[in-house]
Motif scaffolding. Structure first.
Motif, PDB file in Angstrom:
ATOM      1  N   ILE A 178       5.439  14.309 -36.962  1.00  0.00           N
ATOM      2  CA  ILE A 178       4.624  15.359 -37.317  1.00  0.00           C
ATOM      3  C   ILE A 178       4.718  16.482 -38.143  1.00  0.00           C
ATOM      4  O   ILE A 178       4.166  16.842 -39.248  1.00  0.00           O
ATOM      5  CB  ILE A 178       3.806  15.667 -35.784  1.00  0.00           C
ATOM      6  CG1 ILE A 178       3.000  14.365 -35.492  1.00  0.00           C
ATOM      7  CG2 ILE A 178       2.724  16.630 -36.222  1.00  0.00           C
ATOM      8  CD1 ILE A 178       2.348  14.341 -33.897  1.00  0.00           C
ATOM      9  N   ILE A 179       5.950  16.849 -37.738  1.00  0.00           N
ATOM     10  CA  ILE A 179       6.628  18.290 -38.488  1.00  0.00           C
ATOM     11  C   ILE A 179       6.647  17.708 -40.156  1.00  0.00           C
ATOM     12  O   ILE A 179       6.424  18.558 -41.039  1.00  0.00           O
ATOM     13  CB  ILE A 179       7.822  18.827 -37.875  1.00  0.00           C
ATOM     14  CG1 ILE A 179       7.340  19.400 -36.559  1.00  0.00           C
ATOM     15  CG2 ILE A 179       8.477  19.756 -38.828  1.00  0.00           C
ATOM     16  CD1 ILE A 179       6.624  20.845 -36.866  1.00  0.00           C
ATOM     17  N   TYR A 180       7.392  16.582 -39.989  1.00  0.00           N
ATOM     18  CA  TYR A 180       7.863  15.932 -41.332  1.00  0.00           C
ATOM     19  C   TYR A 180       6.597  15.776 -42.231  1.00  0.00           C
ATOM     20  O   TYR A 180       6.583  16.188 -43.513  1.00  0.00           O
ATOM     21  CB  TYR A 180       8.686  14.622 -41.197  1.00  0.00           C
ATOM     22  CG  TYR A 180       8.875  14.020 -42.431  1.00  0.00           C
ATOM     23  CD1 TYR A 180       9.803  14.522 -43.365  1.00  0.00           C
ATOM     24  CD2 TYR A 180       8.340  12.790 -42.903  1.00  0.00           C
ATOM     25  CE1 TYR A 180      10.148  13.816 -44.634  1.00  0.00           C
ATOM     26  CE2 TYR A 180       8.810  12.189 -44.093  1.00  0.00           C
ATOM     27  CZ  TYR A 180       9.625  12.804 -44.958  1.00  0.00           C
ATOM     28  OH  TYR A 180       9.904  12.207 -46.020  1.00  0.00           O
ATOM     29  N   GLU A 181       5.460  15.289 -41.570  1.00  0.00           N
ATOM     30  CA  GLU A 181       4.367  14.716 -42.451  1.00  0.00           C
ATOM     31  C   GLU A 181       3.581  16.038 -42.582  1.00  0.00           C
ATOM     32  O   GLU A 181       2.905  16.159 -43.911  1.00  0.00           O
ATOM     33  CB  GLU A 181       3.272  13.888 -41.563  1.00  0.00           C
ATOM     34  CG  GLU A 181       4.014  12.383 -41.322  1.00  0.00           C
ATOM     35  CD  GLU A 181       4.225  11.631 -42.523  1.00  0.00           C
ATOM     36  OE1 GLU A 181       3.164  11.665 -43.566  1.00  0.00           O
ATOM     37  OE2 GLU A 181       5.120  10.571 -42.551  1.00  0.00           O
ATOM     38  N   CYS A 182       3.276  16.910 -41.648  1.00  0.00           N
ATOM     39  CA  CYS A 182       2.388  18.126 -42.046  1.00  0.00           C
ATOM     40  C   CYS A 182       2.972  19.166 -42.753  1.00  0.00           C
ATOM     41  O   CYS A 182       2.517  20.021 -43.457  1.00  0.00           O
ATOM     42  CB  CYS A 182       1.939  18.593 -40.579  1.00  0.00           C
ATOM     43  SG  CYS A 182       0.824  17.496 -39.751  1.00  0.00           S
ATOM     44  N   ILE A 183       4.300  19.416 -42.257  1.00  0.00           N
ATOM     45  CA  ILE A 183       4.831  20.631 -42.948  1.00  0.00           C
ATOM     46  C   ILE A 183       5.748  20.221 -44.280  1.00  0.00           C
ATOM     47  O   ILE A 183       5.586  20.785 -45.357  1.00  0.00           O
ATOM     48  CB  ILE A 183       5.806  21.367 -42.007  1.00  0.00           C
ATOM     49  CG1 ILE A 183       5.000  22.000 -40.889  1.00  0.00           C
ATOM     50  CG2 ILE A 183       6.547  22.394 -42.633  1.00  0.00           C
ATOM     51  CD1 ILE A 183       5.487  22.582 -39.649  1.00  0.00           C
ATOM     52  N   ILE A 184       6.562  19.197 -44.271  1.00  0.00           N
ATOM     53  CA  ILE A 184       7.472  18.816 -45.293  1.00  0.00           C
ATOM     54  C   ILE A 184       6.715  18.316 -46.617  1.00  0.00           C
ATOM     55  O   ILE A 184       6.654  18.395 -47.619  1.00  0.00           O
ATOM     56  CB  ILE A 184       8.461  17.907 -44.999  1.00  0.00           C
ATOM     57  CG1 ILE A 184       9.362  18.606 -43.723  1.00  0.00           C
ATOM     58  CG2 ILE A 184       9.566  17.460 -46.012  1.00  0.00           C
ATOM     59  CD1 ILE A 184      10.007  20.068 -44.035  1.00  0.00           C
ATOM     60  N   LYS A 185       5.992  16.955 -45.954  1.00  0.00           N
ATOM     61  CA  LYS A 185       5.067  16.485 -46.974  1.00  0.00           C
ATOM     62  C   LYS A 185       3.687  17.101 -47.390  1.00  0.00           C
ATOM     63  O   LYS A 185       3.159  16.903 -48.256  1.00  0.00           O
ATOM     64  CB  LYS A 185       4.868  14.897 -46.524  1.00  0.00           C
ATOM     65  CG  LYS A 185       5.667  14.090 -46.526  1.00  0.00           C
ATOM     66  CD  LYS A 185       5.435  12.505 -46.642  1.00  0.00           C
ATOM     67  CE  LYS A 185       6.235  11.554 -46.853  1.00  0.00           C
ATOM     68  NZ  LYS A 185       5.986  10.518 -46.841  1.00  0.00           N
ATOM     69  N   ASP A 186       3.505  18.267 -46.427  1.00  0.00           N
ATOM     70  CA  ASP A 186       2.049  19.063 -46.603  1.00  0.00           C
ATOM     71  C   ASP A 186       0.916  18.257 -46.687  1.00  0.00           C
ATOM     72  O   ASP A 186       0.026  18.230 -47.595  1.00  0.00           O
ATOM     73  CB  ASP A 186       2.315  19.724 -47.875  1.00  0.00           C
ATOM     74  CG  ASP A 186       1.370  20.917 -47.885  1.00  0.00           C
ATOM     75  OD1 ASP A 186       0.984  21.487 -46.858  1.00  0.00           O
ATOM     76  OD2 ASP A 186       0.975  21.353 -48.919  1.00  0.00           O
ATOM     77  N   LYS A 187       0.788  17.417 -45.562  1.00  0.00           N
ATOM     78  CA  LYS A 187      -0.397  16.697 -45.491  1.00  0.00           C
ATOM     79  C   LYS A 187      -1.311  17.056 -44.372  1.00  0.00           C
ATOM     80  O   LYS A 187      -0.956  18.021 -43.647  1.00  0.00           O
ATOM     81  CB  LYS A 187      -0.131  15.175 -44.822  1.00  0.00           C
ATOM     82  CG  LYS A 187       0.703  14.236 -46.033  1.00  0.00           C
ATOM     83  CD  LYS A 187       0.667  12.694 -45.293  1.00  0.00           C
ATOM     84  CE  LYS A 187       1.352  11.877 -45.965  1.00  0.00           C
ATOM     85  NZ  LYS A 187       1.905  10.383 -45.302  1.00  0.00           N
ATOM     86  N   GLU A 188      -2.574  16.984 -44.660  1.00  0.00           N
ATOM     87  CA  GLU A 188      -3.688  17.520 -43.954  1.00  0.00           C
ATOM     88  C   GLU A 188      -3.451  16.811 -42.472  1.00  0.00           C
ATOM     89  O   GLU A 188      -3.140  15.639 -42.413  1.00  0.00           O
ATOM     90  CB  GLU A 188      -5.007  17.213 -44.260  1.00  0.00           C
ATOM     91  CG  GLU A 188      -5.550  17.606 -45.859  1.00  0.00           C
ATOM     92  CD  GLU A 188      -5.783  19.210 -45.763  1.00  0.00           C
ATOM     93  OE1 GLU A 188      -6.339  19.537 -44.668  1.00  0.00           O
ATOM     94  OE2 GLU A 188      -5.680  19.927 -46.619  1.00  0.00           O
ATOM     95  N   GLU A 189      -3.824  17.732 -41.433  1.00  0.00           N
ATOM     96  CA  GLU A 189      -3.825  17.145 -40.050  1.00  0.00           C
ATOM     97  C   GLU A 189      -4.572  16.082 -39.911  1.00  0.00           C
ATOM     98  O   GLU A 189      -4.479  15.212 -39.180  1.00  0.00           O
ATOM     99  CB  GLU A 189      -4.241  18.376 -38.999  1.00  0.00           C
ATOM    100  CG  GLU A 189      -2.862  19.362 -39.134  1.00  0.00           C
ATOM    101  CD  GLU A 189      -3.061  20.633 -37.990  1.00  0.00           C
ATOM    102  OE1 GLU A 189      -4.424  20.251 -37.193  1.00  0.00           O
ATOM    103  OE2 GLU A 189      -2.560  21.376 -37.929  1.00  0.00           O
ATOM    104  N   GLU A 190      -5.665  15.930 -40.389  1.00  0.00           N
ATOM    105  CA  GLU A 190      -6.585  14.856 -40.561  1.00  0.00           C
ATOM    106  C   GLU A 190      -6.144  13.549 -40.950  1.00  0.00           C
ATOM    107  O   GLU A 190      -6.348  12.512 -39.982  1.00  0.00           O
ATOM    108  CB  GLU A 190      -7.975  15.189 -40.989  1.00  0.00           C
ATOM    109  CG  GLU A 190      -8.932  15.986 -40.330  1.00  0.00           C
ATOM    110  CD  GLU A 190     -10.529  16.388 -40.979  1.00  0.00           C
ATOM    111  OE1 GLU A 190     -10.834  15.076 -41.337  1.00  0.00           O
ATOM    112  OE2 GLU A 190     -10.866  17.397 -41.069  1.00  0.00           O
ATOM    113  N   LEU A 191      -5.426  13.600 -41.911  1.00  0.00           N
ATOM    114  CA  LEU A 191      -4.745  12.526 -42.746  1.00  0.00           C
ATOM    115  C   LEU A 191      -3.550  11.923 -41.671  1.00  0.00           C
ATOM    116  O   LEU A 191      -3.829  10.512 -41.347  1.00  0.00           O
ATOM    117  CB  LEU A 191      -4.462  12.957 -44.027  1.00  0.00           C
ATOM    118  CG  LEU A 191      -3.654  11.635 -44.841  1.00  0.00           C
ATOM    119  CD1 LEU A 191      -4.678  10.512 -45.125  1.00  0.00           C
ATOM    120  CD2 LEU A 191      -3.254  12.159 -46.037  1.00  0.00           C
ATOM    121  N   VAL A 192      -2.803  12.941 -41.276  1.00  0.00           N
ATOM    122  CA  VAL A 192      -1.947  12.371 -40.386  1.00  0.00           C
ATOM    123  C   VAL A 192      -2.313  11.800 -38.939  1.00  0.00           C
ATOM    124  O   VAL A 192      -1.881  10.850 -38.544  1.00  0.00           O
ATOM    125  CB  VAL A 192      -0.892  13.466 -40.119  1.00  0.00           C
ATOM    126  CG1 VAL A 192       0.149  13.244 -38.952  1.00  0.00           C
ATOM    127  CG2 VAL A 192      -0.193  14.217 -41.146  1.00  0.00           C
TER     128      VAL A 192
END
Length: 178
Positions: A135-149
């Motif tokens: 989740i850290i990788y997807e939300c912070i590193i990849k800068d994805k929206e929480e809804e998408l993750v």
């Protein structure tokens, strides 16, 4: 009503005899028995009809609620078994992820090696659970929206936020507030 009366007479030979004696020969005692049997027959027909409709509408409501729940929860891993017409749970093996390797592997626009050159940060990241790392990788590193993750992982946005905040707090404690 004609159709119902015909079925009543076809149901039992005794009913036809009562009809002949009561209606055609105008015998009141046979007519009373015929009326009683016909009223019992009508009651059974109405009862069966009521039960059939109750089952039908209950099944329809249950199916509708199931579809709403399925749409709401988004069962992404489940598949429909063609042989039986039933849903099977499809499982995926949970393999551990080396977070540092993942970061260096996926280099879109950012050079992640510059971000995580500090060994203390990498060690702190490795103390996180696999789910927290993901989740850290997807939300912070990849800068994805929480809804998408959340959609990708099949969990709620609130769960993503909670896991992300817990991971960040854990990292802050490990690094010492840096």
């Amino acid at each position: 009503m004609d159709n119902l009366a015909k079925k009543f007479l076809e149901e039992d030979a005794a009913n036809r005899e009562l009809y002949v004696q009561g209606i055609i020969f105008k015998n009141d005692s046979f007519l009373a028995v015929l009326n009683q049997k016909f009223n019992d027959y009508l009651f059974r027909v109405n009862l069966y009809s009521y039960i059939k409709k109750t089952i039908f509408y209950a099944a329809r409501d249950l199916k509708q609620r199931e579809n709403e729940l399925r749409e709401k929860e988004g069962l992404y891993l489940n598949i429909l078994d063609a042989d039986f017409g039933e849903e099977k749970i499809n499982t995926i093996a949970d393999t551990p992820i080396d977070f540092a390797e993942e970061i260096y592997k996926d280099q879109e626009d950012i050079d992640y090696r510059e971000i995580f050159t500090d060994k203390e940060v990498l060690e702190a990241i490795n103390t996180l659970t696999d789910r927290q790392k993901q989740i850290i990788y997807e939300c912070i590193i990849k800068d994805k929206e929480e809804e998408l993750v959340a959609k990708e992982l099949g969990i709620s946005k609130q769960a993503i936020n909670k896991i992300k905040q817990a991971a960040l707090n854990k990292l802050r404690k490990q690094i010492g507030g840096k």
